[in-house]
Design a protein around this motif. Structure first.
Motif, short mmCIF file in Angstrom:
data_model
loop_
_atom_site.label_atom_id
_atom_site.label_comp_id
_atom_site.label_asym_id
_atom_site.label_seq_id
_atom_site.Cartn_x
_atom_site.Cartn_y
_atom_site.Cartn_z
N TYR A 103 0.78 -1.34 -0.07
CA TYR A 103 0.00 0.05 0.05
C TYR A 103 0.92 1.32 -0.01
CZ TYR A 103 -3.36 -3.59 1.27
OH TYR A 103 -4.21 -4.69 1.17
N GLN B 179 2.58 2.32 -3.16
CA GLN B 179 1.70 2.34 -4.31
C GLN B 179 1.38 4.08 -4.16
OE1 GLN B 179 -1.45 -0.28 -5.68
NE2 GLN B 179 -0.71 -1.36 -3.83
N VAL B 180 1.18 4.67 -3.00
CA VAL B 180 0.63 5.65 -2.83
C VAL B 180 2.01 6.70 -2.98
CG1 VAL B 180 0.35 7.62 -0.67
CG2 VAL B 180 -0.91 5.41 -0.82
N ARG C 182 2.35 6.99 -6.85
CA ARG C 182 1.51 8.09 -7.58
C ARG C 182 1.96 9.43 -7.23
NH1 ARG C 182 -3.52 6.63 -9.17
NH2 ARG C 182 -2.42 4.60 -9.36
N ARG D 96 -4.72 6.24 -2.53
CA ARG D 96 -3.88 6.11 -3.64
C ARG D 96 -4.23 6.85 -4.75
NH1 ARG D 96 -3.83 0.52 -6.81
NH2 ARG D 96 -5.80 1.58 -7.13
N ASP D 97 -5.59 6.44 -5.03
CA ASP D 97 -6.21 7.23 -6.44
C ASP D 97 -6.97 8.49 -6.37
OD1 ASP D 97 -5.65 4.70 -7.51
OD2 ASP D 97 -7.60 3.69 -7.07
N ALA E 80 -3.82 10.86 -2.66
CA ALA E 80 -2.39 11.13 -3.15
C ALA E 80 -2.20 12.27 -4.20
CB ALA E 80 -1.69 9.63 -3.28
#
Length: 244
Positions: free
Chosen positions: A18, A21-22, A25, A127-128, A131
């Motif tokens: 997790y 991925q953040v 981004r 993340r989506d 971030a």
């Protein structure tokens, strides 16, 4: 212009997929942003307790953007918001996480996030959604925001008389600011009275005490022992202040 530092405050854990991925981004948007991981083990499923910890941390820090995600209701109907307090920006869910910040600072500005990415997971808004917004704020890029009067979840005490974090030593941070407490008085945890002391070497090994920690919070510890084990403590356990 140099971007603002971006601090992450999450319950994602430092292992697993997790946090990376953040950070990717954020890097994808602007590789010049300095990302500093404040916490990856904020209290899970406990936005209010995490919020008191976030407020204490932010109060010791300078300007920057705080990507703040403790979001057990991700994908539900809670709003996505930005809180601005002076030169600090906080990005995350409106679920109680930012209530301590706004309760303590009536001048804080609150915004609803109107940005939506082309693709968004229903279970990973950190993340989506959050971030990319945090990265845009750090880089002084445009973010569609709508000013609102208050948070949906804004109720709560300015201080929280409970355990809000257990560190790896077994020390128990509370949501009580130490400078608002009478140091001649005990705190009560699990029916046990706990005296105040200045530091660990002020008491004998194996002795429980409370003190003002480096974040300005009242913390319950045992010299060379684990308060977590001794009191069978966990996040959310009540701490009583006799006489109040």
């Amino acid at each position: 212009m140099q971007p603002l530092p971006l601090f992450t405050f999450t319950d994602f854990g430092s292992s697993g997929p997790y946090l990376g991925q953040v950070e990717e981004r954020i890097y994808r948007f602007d590789h010049k942003i300095s990302v500093i991981h404040l916490m990856a083990d904020a209290p899970s499923f406990a936005p209010l307790e995490a919020g008191h910890l976030l407020a204490a941390l932010a109060g010791r820090m300078g300007s920057g953007v705080f990507l703040s995600v403790v979001d057990p209701g991700v994908g539900g109907d809670r709003e996505a918001v930005v809180v601005r307090r002076g030169e600090q920006w906080f990005v995350g869910p409106d679920n109680g996480l930012f209530a301590p910040l706004t309760c303590r600072d009536p001048a804080a500005e609150i915004f609803r996030i109107r940005y939506r990415p082309a693709e968004i997971s229903s279970t990973f808004h950190g993340r989506d959604l959050f971030a990319p917004v945090a990265a845009r704020l750090a880089s002084a890029s445009f973010v569609p925001l709508e000013r609102i009067a208050c948070l949906e979840v804004c109720a709560g005490p300015q201080d929280l008389a409970s355990v809000i974090y257990v560190d790896h030593y077994g020390n128990l941070m509370t949501g009580l600011r130490a400078n608002r407490l009478d140091r001649s008085r005990q705190l009560l945890l699990s029916g046990s009275g706990i005296d105040c002391a200045d530091h660990f070497e002020s008491v004998a090994p194996g002795t429980a005490f409370w003190f003002e920690n480096s974040l300005g919070l009242a913390e319950i510890s045992i010299n060379r022992g684990s308060a977590e084990q001794h009191f069978s403590a966990q996040v959310g356990m009540d701490v009583q202040i006799p006489g109040t």
